[in-house]
Design a protein around this motif. Sequence first.
Motif, PDB file in Angstrom:
ATOM      1  N   LYS A  97       1.317  -4.870   4.839  1.00  0.00           N
ATOM      2  CA  LYS A  97       0.524  -5.613   3.662  1.00  0.00           C
ATOM      3  C   LYS A  97       0.443  -6.919   3.592  1.00  0.00           C
ATOM      4  O   LYS A  97      -0.280  -7.528   3.184  1.00  0.00           O
ATOM      5  CB  LYS A  97       0.681  -5.028   2.323  1.00  0.00           C
ATOM      6  CG  LYS A  97       0.598  -3.502   2.049  1.00  0.00           C
ATOM      7  CD  LYS A  97       0.666  -3.054   0.809  1.00  0.00           C
ATOM      8  CE  LYS A  97       0.511  -1.506   0.597  1.00  0.00           C
ATOM      9  NZ  LYS A  97       0.714  -0.916  -0.613  1.00  0.00           N
ATOM     10  N   LEU A 113      -7.069   4.690  -0.523  1.00  0.00           N
ATOM     11  CA  LEU A 113      -6.605   5.242  -1.801  1.00  0.00           C
ATOM     12  C   LEU A 113      -7.202   4.563  -2.963  1.00  0.00           C
ATOM     13  O   LEU A 113      -7.532   5.005  -3.922  1.00  0.00           O
ATOM     14  CB  LEU A 113      -4.903   4.797  -1.974  1.00  0.00           C
ATOM     15  CG  LEU A 113      -4.497   5.088  -3.230  1.00  0.00           C
ATOM     16  CD1 LEU A 113      -4.556   6.671  -3.793  1.00  0.00           C
ATOM     17  CD2 LEU A 113      -2.979   4.844  -3.387  1.00  0.00           C
ATOM     18  N   GLY A 114      -7.364   2.940  -2.718  1.00  0.00           N
ATOM     19  CA  GLY A 114      -8.058   2.098  -3.843  1.00  0.00           C
ATOM     20  C   GLY A 114      -9.636   2.747  -3.851  1.00  0.00           C
ATOM     21  O   GLY A 114     -10.017   2.819  -5.076  1.00  0.00           O
ATOM     22  N   SER A 154      -2.779  -5.074  -3.672  1.00  0.00           N
ATOM     23  CA  SER A 154      -2.571  -4.951  -2.185  1.00  0.00           C
ATOM     24  C   SER A 154      -3.176  -3.441  -1.621  1.00  0.00           C
ATOM     25  O   SER A 154      -3.299  -3.024  -0.808  1.00  0.00           O
ATOM     26  CB  SER A 154      -1.080  -4.844  -1.696  1.00  0.00           C
ATOM     27  OG  SER A 154      -0.431  -3.622  -2.614  1.00  0.00           O
ATOM     28  N   ASP A 155      -3.457  -2.381  -2.823  1.00  0.00           N
ATOM     29  CA  ASP A 155      -4.075  -1.259  -2.688  1.00  0.00           C
ATOM     30  C   ASP A 155      -5.645  -1.195  -2.949  1.00  0.00           C
ATOM     31  O   ASP A 155      -5.897   0.043  -2.705  1.00  0.00           O
ATOM     32  CB  ASP A 155      -3.282  -0.338  -3.383  1.00  0.00           C
ATOM     33  CG  ASP A 155      -1.976  -0.012  -2.695  1.00  0.00           C
ATOM     34  OD1 ASP A 155      -1.847   0.639  -1.629  1.00  0.00           O
ATOM     35  OD2 ASP A 155      -0.811  -0.325  -3.676  1.00  0.00           O
ATOM     36  N   ASP A 202      -9.828   5.905  -5.676  1.00  0.00           N
ATOM     37  CA  ASP A 202      -9.066   5.939  -7.025  1.00  0.00           C
ATOM     38  C   ASP A 202      -9.906   6.511  -8.288  1.00  0.00           C
ATOM     39  O   ASP A 202      -9.473   7.242  -9.155  1.00  0.00           O
ATOM     40  CB  ASP A 202      -8.546   4.453  -7.432  1.00  0.00           C
ATOM     41  CG  ASP A 202      -7.713   4.749  -8.589  1.00  0.00           C
ATOM     42  OD1 ASP A 202      -6.560   5.212  -8.775  1.00  0.00           O
ATOM     43  OD2 ASP A 202      -8.018   4.037  -9.590  1.00  0.00           O
ATOM     44  N   THR A 258      -3.120   9.770  -7.840  1.00  0.00           N
ATOM     45  CA  THR A 258      -2.538   8.383  -7.636  1.00  0.00           C
ATOM     46  C   THR A 258      -1.302   8.269  -8.679  1.00  0.00           C
ATOM     47  O   THR A 258      -0.273   7.868  -8.164  1.00  0.00           O
ATOM     48  CB  THR A 258      -3.574   7.377  -7.794  1.00  0.00           C
ATOM     49  OG1 THR A 258      -4.607   7.599  -7.209  1.00  0.00           O
ATOM     50  CG2 THR A 258      -2.780   5.916  -7.493  1.00  0.00           C
ATOM     51  N   ALA A 294       2.354   0.941  -6.230  1.00  0.00           N
ATOM     52  CA  ALA A 294       0.680   1.104  -6.104  1.00  0.00           C
ATOM     53  C   ALA A 294       0.050   0.877  -7.297  1.00  0.00           C
ATOM     54  O   ALA A 294      -0.904   0.205  -7.451  1.00  0.00           O
ATOM     55  CB  ALA A 294       0.611   2.726  -5.758  1.00  0.00           C
ATOM     56  N   SER A 329       2.746   8.001  -7.540  1.00  0.00           N
ATOM     57  CA  SER A 329       3.211   6.493  -7.463  1.00  0.00           C
ATOM     58  C   SER A 329       4.544   6.516  -8.476  1.00  0.00           C
ATOM     59  O   SER A 329       5.303   5.790  -8.123  1.00  0.00           O
ATOM     60  CB  SER A 329       1.909   5.781  -8.106  1.00  0.00           C
ATOM     61  OG  SER A 329       0.996   5.565  -7.177  1.00  0.00           O
ATOM     62  N   THR A 354      -7.600  -0.360   0.165  1.00  0.00           N
ATOM     63  CA  THR A 354      -7.332   0.868   1.092  1.00  0.00           C
ATOM     64  C   THR A 354      -8.052   2.164   0.775  1.00  0.00           C
ATOM     65  O   THR A 354      -8.554   2.152  -0.348  1.00  0.00           O
ATOM     66  CB  THR A 354      -5.880   0.995   0.663  1.00  0.00           C
ATOM     67  OG1 THR A 354      -5.570   1.540  -0.590  1.00  0.00           O
ATOM     68  CG2 THR A 354      -5.042  -0.163   1.026  1.00  0.00           C
ATOM     69  N   LEU A 410      -4.553  -0.566 -10.248  1.00  0.00           N
ATOM     70  CA  LEU A 410      -3.907  -0.612  -8.943  1.00  0.00           C
ATOM     71  C   LEU A 410      -3.616  -2.098  -8.553  1.00  0.00           C
ATOM     72  O   LEU A 410      -4.336  -2.852  -9.027  1.00  0.00           O
ATOM     73  CB  LEU A 410      -4.810  -0.110  -7.754  1.00  0.00           C
ATOM     74  CG  LEU A 410      -4.884   1.365  -7.755  1.00  0.00           C
ATOM     75  CD1 LEU A 410      -6.099   1.707  -6.536  1.00  0.00           C
ATOM     76  CD2 LEU A 410      -3.923   2.046  -7.363  1.00  0.00           C
TER      77      LEU A 410
END
Length: 393
Positions: free
Chosen positions: A250, A95-96, A89-90, A99, A106, A144, A110, A93, A86
């Motif tokens: 971001k 999502l991160g 920046s992610d 992961d 993901t 992402a 993406s 988050t 990733l």
Amino acid sequence: MTKRRKLLLGILIPVLIVAVFLTLFLSIVFQGHNIRVKGVGATDGGFDNVLSNIKDIVEANPRIVDIAMLGGHGVSSYNIKYGGKLGLSDVNTPLGKADPLVKGFTFRFSKTQTVDVRTLLGQGARYLQIKCSVYDGKWWAEHAILSVGLDTVIKDLLDFLQSTKGEVVLPLFEPVYLGEGGTMADLHDYIMSVTLNGKSLKDYVYYSAANTFGKEDGEGVDISELRYNDITQNGTKSGVVLLDSPDDEKLDIDAVYSSVGEFGDLFFDEDSVAFHPWHHRFDSDLLLKMIDAAAEEASKPEYADKLRVNQTQGAFNTHIEDFCDMLGDWSLIDFANKHNVRVLENKNFDKWLKAMPIVHFDFANCNNKDFNARINQKIIEYNRNLVNELLAH
């Protein structure tokens, strides 16, 4: 049947259903990482010359904001792999943090394009969104997930510009992370440091300076003033109109614009010079309605001097009504394989194209029902009519 057995069955059956659902959800939806579409779409390279082959385009000299173009959303994502890193920046988050469990999910949400930028240019794409960031001191193209070095994308642009003439390319660089204390100057300087055969993108910019934010009292040329002959040296060369758009969710916009560097005045800020509503949904029927509404808005006089972008693509979101669509359509590529054709074949497509001449797709070289060839033919026909109308007046 005894009451006790009924009670046990009443408990066990729902538990079993939930267990089966979670097993499928976790192992298939989250961990499954194969895109169902077979092949990578059209790669014949038949559309290197979508503008230069239009008769009398030099004589008509249309404005750049009025020229129809095929757009590619997330062209920086073509090399994304399952389990890839990733972007920074992610990482922090939701999502991160999820992961490790949802790598397949993901990946599938993406990856928006299947071929490299040079191939996509050969399939007619001219407006190219390029997400980028810094990771461990290196500039990356990403969406992402890290995809390829940003220099690879820039060299693809340069290769196209050097091997064609009379074409106009609008690369949109969208940084999502610029490094600790990084500014737009860092991005601009890096972009211009990448060369191919001794030339950088600066060598294909044929305007002296841009009115970056489109201000009434701003210095430099307004994007509405740029014409085909300005960008192509009267059809003898291919050229670029440079765009950038730092991600305001971001990045601290004031901080990153504290320095734009030597080349900052060559870039137009997309948010200031373009109408480009992002619908952020994943239901094809709903997206078609939202595109229709966007076309009505884009037709208003206040947008006549801006780039007007029809963002057709679906997007991952948290709307509960979109969940079944995301589950059933599996990935952005799979969704686009069907949805792109629905956009093109919609009864209102010609009206949309007039209102928003840039049509922006995931999987822009999709060849389901010959989509890529047909969308290019529509765009070429539109631009021929534009040229003829200008000459008639």
